[in-house]
Design an enzyme around this catalytic site. Structure first.
Site, short mmCIF file in Angstrom:
data_model
loop_
_atom_site.label_atom_id
_atom_site.label_comp_id
_atom_site.label_asym_id
_atom_site.label_seq_id
_atom_site.Cartn_x
_atom_site.Cartn_y
_atom_site.Cartn_z
N LEU A 152 0.85 -1.20 0.00
CA LEU A 152 0.00 0.00 0.00
C LEU A 152 0.89 1.26 0.00
O LEU A 152 0.89 2.04 0.94
CB LEU A 152 -0.95 -0.02 1.20
CG LEU A 152 -2.17 0.89 1.08
CD1 LEU A 152 -3.11 0.40 -0.01
CD2 LEU A 152 -2.93 0.97 2.41
N GLY A 153 1.64 1.41 -1.08
CA GLY A 153 2.46 2.61 -1.27
C GLY A 153 1.74 3.59 -2.16
O GLY A 153 0.51 3.60 -2.21
N SER A 174 1.04 -5.08 3.57
CA SER A 174 2.21 -4.26 3.25
C SER A 174 3.27 -4.60 4.28
O SER A 174 3.00 -5.34 5.24
CB SER A 174 1.82 -2.77 3.35
OG SER A 174 2.44 -2.03 2.34
N THR A 176 4.42 -2.77 6.50
CA THR A 176 3.94 -2.26 7.79
C THR A 176 2.44 -1.96 7.70
O THR A 176 1.95 -1.59 6.63
CB THR A 176 4.65 -0.93 8.13
OG1 THR A 176 4.53 -0.07 6.99
CG2 THR A 176 6.11 -1.14 8.45
N ILE A 230 1.24 -5.50 -11.46
CA ILE A 230 1.80 -4.30 -12.11
C ILE A 230 3.06 -3.87 -11.34
O ILE A 230 3.52 -2.74 -11.48
CB ILE A 230 0.79 -3.12 -12.23
CG1 ILE A 230 0.13 -2.82 -10.90
CG2 ILE A 230 -0.26 -3.39 -13.27
CD1 ILE A 230 0.87 -1.94 -10.04
N ARG A 232 6.58 -6.04 -10.30
CA ARG A 232 7.70 -6.58 -11.06
C ARG A 232 7.43 -8.06 -11.32
O ARG A 232 6.80 -8.74 -10.48
CB ARG A 232 9.01 -6.45 -10.26
CG ARG A 232 9.55 -5.04 -10.19
CD ARG A 232 10.21 -4.63 -11.51
NE ARG A 232 10.77 -3.30 -11.46
CZ ARG A 232 10.18 -2.19 -11.89
NH1 ARG A 232 8.97 -2.25 -12.42
NH2 ARG A 232 10.78 -1.03 -11.82
N ASP A 256 1.26 -7.10 -16.35
CA ASP A 256 2.02 -6.06 -17.06
C ASP A 256 3.51 -6.38 -17.03
O ASP A 256 4.28 -5.79 -17.77
CB ASP A 256 1.77 -4.70 -16.39
CG ASP A 256 2.51 -3.56 -17.10
OD1 ASP A 256 2.55 -3.57 -18.34
OD2 ASP A 256 3.06 -2.68 -16.41
N GLU A 261 11.48 -10.68 -19.00
CA GLU A 261 11.02 -9.79 -20.09
C GLU A 261 12.10 -9.63 -21.15
O GLU A 261 13.28 -9.53 -20.79
CB GLU A 261 10.65 -8.42 -19.50
CG GLU A 261 9.47 -8.51 -18.57
CD GLU A 261 9.21 -7.21 -17.82
OE1 GLU A 261 9.88 -6.20 -18.10
OE2 GLU A 261 8.33 -7.22 -16.95
N HIS A 279 4.87 -4.56 -20.19
CA HIS A 279 5.47 -3.66 -19.19
C HIS A 279 5.26 -2.20 -19.60
O HIS A 279 6.21 -1.47 -19.92
CB HIS A 279 6.96 -3.96 -19.01
CG HIS A 279 7.50 -3.39 -17.72
ND1 HIS A 279 8.55 -3.95 -17.03
CD2 HIS A 279 7.13 -2.29 -16.99
CE1 HIS A 279 8.82 -3.23 -15.95
NE2 HIS A 279 7.96 -2.22 -15.91
#
Ligand code: NAP
Length: 313
Positions: A152-153, A174, A176, A230, A232, A256, A261, A279
């Site tokens: 949750l960034g 997350s 934290t 979405i 990595r 994505d 890749e 991507h």
């Protein structure tokens, strides 16, 4: 500034390459058959690296450039940069947070809608004339489904806000817990996956988050659950994902990013419950321009001795 050497480790958008060319002496790794050739001739004049999600600055490269002062990342994910080596060597690192958040969150929602409503399949149905023979089969409703977010960034929050607009209950895992957040927190990804319909991976890539989506998580999400990545590619154990999709143990996936890749497992090509994007999270004209301006602005600030615009290290 024309005498300052800037190393590009991967092709960038033409605008950014042209603007760098106007200001600096640009070296491109792909202009040299061997990286060692480039380094033996020009290492002493390279003071900056501009890198990218798929080609960064590892410890070996940083060590090989004695005059290196700054690494400017054309993106927000810095997993391909050896940050510890940069700290050790006193090399500054900048990146492009915030300006790409909207695009990546928009794409996450786009992947969900495309996957659940089978938009690609429907498009093919109309184009191929099959509609004349009958209606397309029923699909899956998005509004109201529970969305679980891993990380949750900045991007995770932006996805949550958009999903709220579809009346989706939001929960998250997350590093934290966020006491200020109104969303429900689960202390493990497995618990999150067991309690949501759509799991969206939006955390940064670190040793801890490598293969954070493993067989246990996929099984917890189950045959009616959907995975969106979405973040990595290596957040997901791709071999496990492919098996789960082929065996029908997972409802579907919108991806994505991929482990290797631009290579994508061919088993996925024949599956209609999969949406594949190359991507392209922040790949819009507007956002790529804003990212380029940040790269240029950070380099300029550094070489003029001014505060960096978006420093990480
Ligand atoms: P951010 O604001 O730094 O958010 C990163 C999130 O990852 C934070 O919520 C952090 O948790 C979480 N995290 C870190 N380590 C974790 C762990 N061990 N377990 C669980 N969560 C962990 O970064 P952002 O701007 O949202 O970007 C997130 C990532 O998206 C980037 O790192 C990048 O890899 C990826 N990205 C992809 C694209 C694309 O084209 N698909 C484009 C841009 C970015 P805490 O808040 O608890 O520390």
């Amino acid at each position: 500034m024309e005498s300052i050497g800037v190393l590009l480790v991967r092709r960038l958008q033409p605008y950014l390459e042209q603007e760098l060319e106007k200001r600096y002496k640009v070296f491109r790794t792909w202009d040299y058959p061997q990286k060692s050739q480039l380094l033996s001739h020009h290492a002493a004049s390279i003071r900056a690296i501009v890198c990218h999600a798929r080609a960064g600055a590892d410890a070996e490269l940083i060590e090989a450039l004695p005059e290196l002062e700054i690494v400017s990342n054309y993106g927000v994910g810095v997993d391909k940069i050896d940050l510890n080596k940069c700290r050790e060597k006193g090399v500054r690192v900048t990146y492009t947070p915030d300006v790409l958040t909207d695009d990546v969150a928009d794409l996450a929602i786009g992947l969900i809608l495309t996957l659940l409503r089978r938009i690609c399949e429907c498009d093919g149905y109309v184009r191929s004339g099959q509609w004349k023979k009958g209606d397309y089969k029923l699909t899956t409703k998005f509004s109201g489904k529970t969305v679980g977010i891993v990380g949750l960034g900045r991007i995770g929050v932006a996805i949550a806000k958009r999903a709220e607009g579809f009346n989706c209950p939001i929960c998250y895992y997350s590093r934290t817990e966020k006491p200020e957040s109104k969303y429900k927190y689960y202390p493990s990804v497995v618990e999150l996956a067991s309690n949501c319909d759509i799991l969206v991976v939006a955390c940064s890539l670190t040793q801890e988050t490598h293969h954070i989506i493993n067989r246990k998580v996929i099984d917890a999400l189950g045959s009616k659950g959907f995975l969106i990545n979405i973040g990595r590619g290596t957040h997901v154990d791709e071999a496990e994902l492919v098996s789960a999709l082929v065996e029908g143990r997972l409802g579907g996936a919108g991806l994505d990013v991929f482990e290797n890749e631009p290579h994508v497992p061919e088993e996925l090509f024949g599956l209609e419950n999969v949406v594949l994007v190359p991507h392209a999270g922040p790949a819009t004209v507007e956002t790529r321009f804003a990212m380029a301006e940040l790269v240029l602005g950070n380099l300029e600030a550094h070489f003029l001795g001014k505060p960096l615009l978006t420093p990480l290290v």
